[in-house]
Design a protein around this motif. Structure first.
Motif, PDB file in Angstrom:
ATOM      1  N   ALA A 183       0.869  -1.181   0.000  1.00 36.46           N
ATOM      2  CA  ALA A 183       0.000   0.000   0.000  1.00 36.46           C
ATOM      3  C   ALA A 183       0.900   1.223   0.000  1.00 36.46           C
ATOM      4  O   ALA A 183       2.121   1.115   0.171  1.00 36.46           O
ATOM      5  CB  ALA A 183      -0.928   0.000   1.211  1.00 36.46           C
ATOM      6  N   THR A 184       0.308   2.389  -0.191  1.00 35.51           N
ATOM      7  CA  THR A 184       1.106   3.615  -0.167  1.00 35.51           C
ATOM      8  C   THR A 184       0.273   4.781   0.344  1.00 35.51           C
ATOM      9  O   THR A 184      -0.956   4.816   0.172  1.00 35.51           O
ATOM     10  CB  THR A 184       1.648   3.954  -1.565  1.00 35.51           C
ATOM     11  N   ASP A 185       0.970   5.731   0.982  1.00 35.19           N
ATOM     12  CA  ASP A 185       0.349   6.986   1.392  1.00 35.19           C
ATOM     13  C   ASP A 185       0.665   8.093   0.406  1.00 35.19           C
ATOM     14  O   ASP A 185       0.379   9.262   0.656  1.00 35.19           O
ATOM     15  CB  ASP A 185       0.809   7.378   2.801  1.00 35.19           C
ATOM     16  N   GLY A 186       1.258   7.731  -0.715  1.00 33.49           N
ATOM     17  CA  GLY A 186       1.651   8.703  -1.727  1.00 33.49           C
ATOM     18  C   GLY A 186       3.105   9.112  -1.621  1.00 33.49           C
ATOM     19  O   GLY A 186       3.631   9.791  -2.511  1.00 33.49           O
ATOM     20  N   GLU A 187       3.771   8.670  -0.546  1.00 34.29           N
ATOM     21  CA  GLU A 187       5.185   9.004  -0.369  1.00 34.29           C
ATOM     22  C   GLU A 187       6.044   7.761  -0.171  1.00 34.29           C
ATOM     23  O   GLU A 187       7.091   7.617  -0.790  1.00 34.29           O
ATOM     24  CB  GLU A 187       5.346   9.949   0.827  1.00 34.29           C
TER      25      GLU A 187
END
Length: 331
Positions: A183-187
């Protein structure tokens, strides 16, 4: 003699008047004291009653508040199905994410059947498919920018795909013990390897930036599988259970649980005996829609969460942390 007699009578009358007046005043004082005592007793009684009622009210509110806060602090949620959509019953779902415009990106597993695909929400139709080499078992998938990142089972190898045509243009190695979820938080990338460890990975070097042990009430939560980043939390399917753990990415503490046994049970009752475990969480951040599915499930569900306020039959340890056997050995 008459004068003296008259004086005596006046004196007696005066004496009698004084006595009567004194007696009346005494009686009046006694009556006043009686009423005063009653008034004071009444005020004290009323004050005591009011005080007791206030204490009972506060206690009742405190108890109710404690009960409510206990539910809120435990953050145990059940689900409501909002919509049902078709899903490929041959897709051994390992990674799922919302791609915008009512489409999904999905990673599927099993040797010889693994793929990355773009799927239409309302029809379940596969628009674009990239089949993987038969030696790879596809696992977690996430989207960062224009690139899809995928990990594989039992190998520290991952692949990067173009989000538009799913062409594979890069291979990478990572530092997790295995590849299960992404998954990612955008960073940064968040990863799982089937253990109780939640990893933070650099999307440039794929080295471990940080890692945390996921715990619930001092118990380690193992079998972390497919991941999704939602509103500052990492949500994880716990393999071999019908539960999703909501995890703080800062310290690995489980913030809450989502219980979803009704979905698989309904499918089984409908005759879908070949289905496997719940796996696949997708979040539409624009419309605040939450989707889930499972391995070899013929349906994908849009769901809403509701806090559980009634007593749960069995503990979270029984519902979510007890390993159960299913038809497949693979995660």
């Amino acid at each position: 003699m008459a004068i003296e007699s008259s004086k005596k009578k006046k004196k007696l009358k005066r004496s009698s008047f004084v006595q009567n007046t004194s007696s009346s005043m005494a009686n009046s004082t006694t009556v006043c004291s009686f009423y005063e005592r009653n008034r004071r007793l009444t005020l004290i009684t009323v004050s005591l009653i009011v005080s007791v009622l206030v204490i009972l009210y506060i206690s009742s509110n405190t108890i109710n508040k404690m009960k409510f806060e206990e539910v809120i602090s435990s953050q145990i949620s059940s689900i409501e199905v909002v919509n049902e959509f078709p899903h490929d019953p041959n897709a051994f779902t390992q990674g799922l994410l919302y791609g915008g415009n009512d489409t999904f990106f999905e990673s599927t597993g099993l040797l010889g059947h693994s793929s990355v695909r773009k799927v239409v929400l309302h029809t379940g139709k596969v628009e674009v498919l990239q089949k993987m080499d038969d030696s790879y078992f596809g696992e977690g998938l996430t989207l960062l920018g224009e690139r899809l990142f995928q990990v594989t089972w039992l190998k520290k190898i991952g692949f990067i795909y173009d989000r538009y045509n799913l062409s594979k243009f890069e291979e990478f190695t990572h530092e997790m013990q295995d590849g299960w979820g992404l998954a990612t938080d955008g960073e940064v990338l968040f990863g799982s390897d089937g253990s109780s460890t939640l990893y933070k990975l650099s999307p440039q070097t794929f080295k471990v930036i940080e890692k945390a042990t996921v715990k619930y009430k001092d118990l380690e939560v193992h079998n972390l599988n497919e991941l999704e980043y939602i509103n500052g939390e990492v949500w994880a399917n716990v393999w071999s259970s019908d539960c999703i753990a909501r995890i703080s990415p800062k310290d690995g503490i489980v913030l809450g649980w989502i219980l979803l046994p009704t979905l698989r049970n309904q499918l089984l009752r409908a005759g879908n005996v070949d289905i496997d475990v719940l796996n696949g969480i997708a979040w539409d951040s624009e419309k605040n829609r939450l989707f889930v599915t499972g391995k070899l499930w013929p349906k994908l569900y849009e769901i809403k969460l509701h806090p559980v306020r009634e007593t749960i039959h069995g503990s979270i340890e029984q519902h979510c942390l007890r390993r159960r056997a299913f038809g497949f050995a693979e995660p």
